[in-house]
Design an enzyme around this catalytic site. Structure first.
Site, mmCIF file in Angstrom:
data_model
loop_
_atom_site.group_PDB
_atom_site.id
_atom_site.type_symbol
_atom_site.label_atom_id
_atom_site.label_comp_id
_atom_site.label_asym_id
_atom_site.label_seq_id
_atom_site.Cartn_x
_atom_site.Cartn_y
_atom_site.Cartn_z
ATOM 1 N N ASN A 62 -8.591 2.444 -29.424
ATOM 2 C CA ASN A 62 -8.217 3.787 -28.903
ATOM 3 C C ASN A 62 -6.500 3.279 -28.524
ATOM 4 O O ASN A 62 -6.122 4.166 -27.799
ATOM 5 C CB ASN A 62 -8.829 4.300 -27.612
ATOM 6 C CG ASN A 62 -8.278 5.587 -27.049
ATOM 7 O OD1 ASN A 62 -8.190 5.939 -26.052
ATOM 8 N ND2 ASN A 62 -8.126 6.478 -28.261
ATOM 9 N N CYS A 116 -4.393 2.839 -31.857
ATOM 10 C CA CYS A 116 -3.888 3.063 -32.984
ATOM 11 C C CYS A 116 -4.274 4.446 -33.718
ATOM 12 O O CYS A 116 -3.644 5.561 -33.650
ATOM 13 C CB CYS A 116 -3.669 1.877 -33.958
ATOM 14 S SG CYS A 116 -3.153 0.412 -33.247
ATOM 15 N N SER A 120 -7.325 6.461 -33.388
ATOM 16 C CA SER A 120 -7.845 7.732 -32.860
ATOM 17 C C SER A 120 -6.774 8.464 -31.906
ATOM 18 O O SER A 120 -6.660 9.727 -31.980
ATOM 19 C CB SER A 120 -9.061 7.406 -31.986
ATOM 20 O OG SER A 120 -8.887 6.424 -30.780
ATOM 21 N N ASP A 139 -8.324 0.044 -40.044
ATOM 22 C CA ASP A 139 -7.652 -0.575 -38.890
ATOM 23 C C ASP A 139 -6.097 -1.193 -39.414
ATOM 24 O O ASP A 139 -6.024 -2.050 -40.096
ATOM 25 C CB ASP A 139 -8.521 -1.767 -38.390
ATOM 26 C CG ASP A 139 -7.742 -2.280 -36.969
ATOM 27 O OD1 ASP A 139 -6.942 -2.113 -36.509
ATOM 28 O OD2 ASP A 139 -8.718 -3.075 -36.661
HETATM 29 P P1 4NP Z 1 -7.541 0.967 -33.250
HETATM 30 O O1 4NP Z 1 -6.653 -0.481 -33.798
HETATM 31 O O2 4NP Z 1 -9.064 0.840 -33.316
HETATM 32 O O3 4NP Z 1 -6.932 1.848 -34.445
HETATM 33 O O4 4NP Z 1 -6.629 1.477 -31.813
HETATM 34 C C1 4NP Z 1 -7.201 -1.525 -32.883
HETATM 35 C C2 4NP Z 1 -6.281 -1.821 -31.670
HETATM 36 C C3 4NP Z 1 -6.436 -3.187 -31.181
HETATM 37 C C4 4NP Z 1 -7.535 -3.962 -31.480
HETATM 38 C C5 4NP Z 1 -7.910 -3.733 -32.676
HETATM 39 C C6 4NP Z 1 -7.851 -2.610 -33.498
HETATM 40 N N1 4NP Z 1 -7.486 -5.227 -30.824
HETATM 41 O O5 4NP Z 1 -8.317 -5.882 -31.427
HETATM 42 O O6 4NP Z 1 -7.060 -5.229 -29.680
#
Ligand code: 4NP
Length: 157
Positions: free
Chosen positions: A15, A17, A19, A126
């Protein structure tokens, strides 16, 4: 929020990047089209609770005119499954994580953002560990997903 307002929750892992970017894109597209929707986002993990969206997501989004003002990371809670009409995940792992916690009666609300037909892709990847190009690509896909989903909402209105 009025009882008959359609509500949408966008979900990714962190949450920070994908979403929140989907939330920002949808809020603008809905406002531009005069659609009244309740729009929110959340993550299946709680690593970044209370934190603003990733600076890289904000930078590429703001270049395209989207606002990230006031957005703060939160984790999906079980009440979300009852509250929201649509719960739209970015990738298959998000869907799997959501369905693990989602009561049977609400599982039909859970689907991929890109399942509404306006993109050749099915998943928004991601971008967290990649470069700026990955963030641009995420926004391209989210914009396509938003257009497809808005067409779906119009066709079912
Ligand atoms: P999101 O991306 O799922 O699009 O917000 C990520 C943000 C942080 C992490 C992984 C994906 N993390 O591992 O901290």
């Amino acid at each position: 929020m009025a009882a008959n307002t359609t509500s949408v929750l966008f979900v990714c892992l962190g949450n920070i990047c994908r979403s929140p970017s989907a939330e920002a894109v949808f809020k603008k597209k809905a406002a531009d089209m005069g659609l009244i929707l309740e729009i929110d986002s959340a993550g299946t993990a709680g690593y970044h609770k209370g934190v603003a969206p990733d600076k890289r997501s904000q930078a590429v989004g703001m270049e395209r005119g989207y606002s990230f003002k006031g957005l703060k990371c939160r984790k999906v809670v079980v009440q979300d499954f009852e509250k929201f009409d649509y719960i739209l995940g970015m990738d298959n792992q998000n869907i799997e994580n959501l369905l693990k916690d989602c009561p049977e009666e609400f599982q039909h609300k859970v689907s991929l953002l890109l399942s509404f037909g306006a993109s050749e892709e099915q998943e928004v990847p991601d971008p967290y560990y990649g470069g700026k190009g990955g963030f641009e690509y995420v926004l391209d896909l989210i914009e396509q997903g938003a257009d497809g989903f808005i067409e779906h909402l119009k066709s079912t209105a």
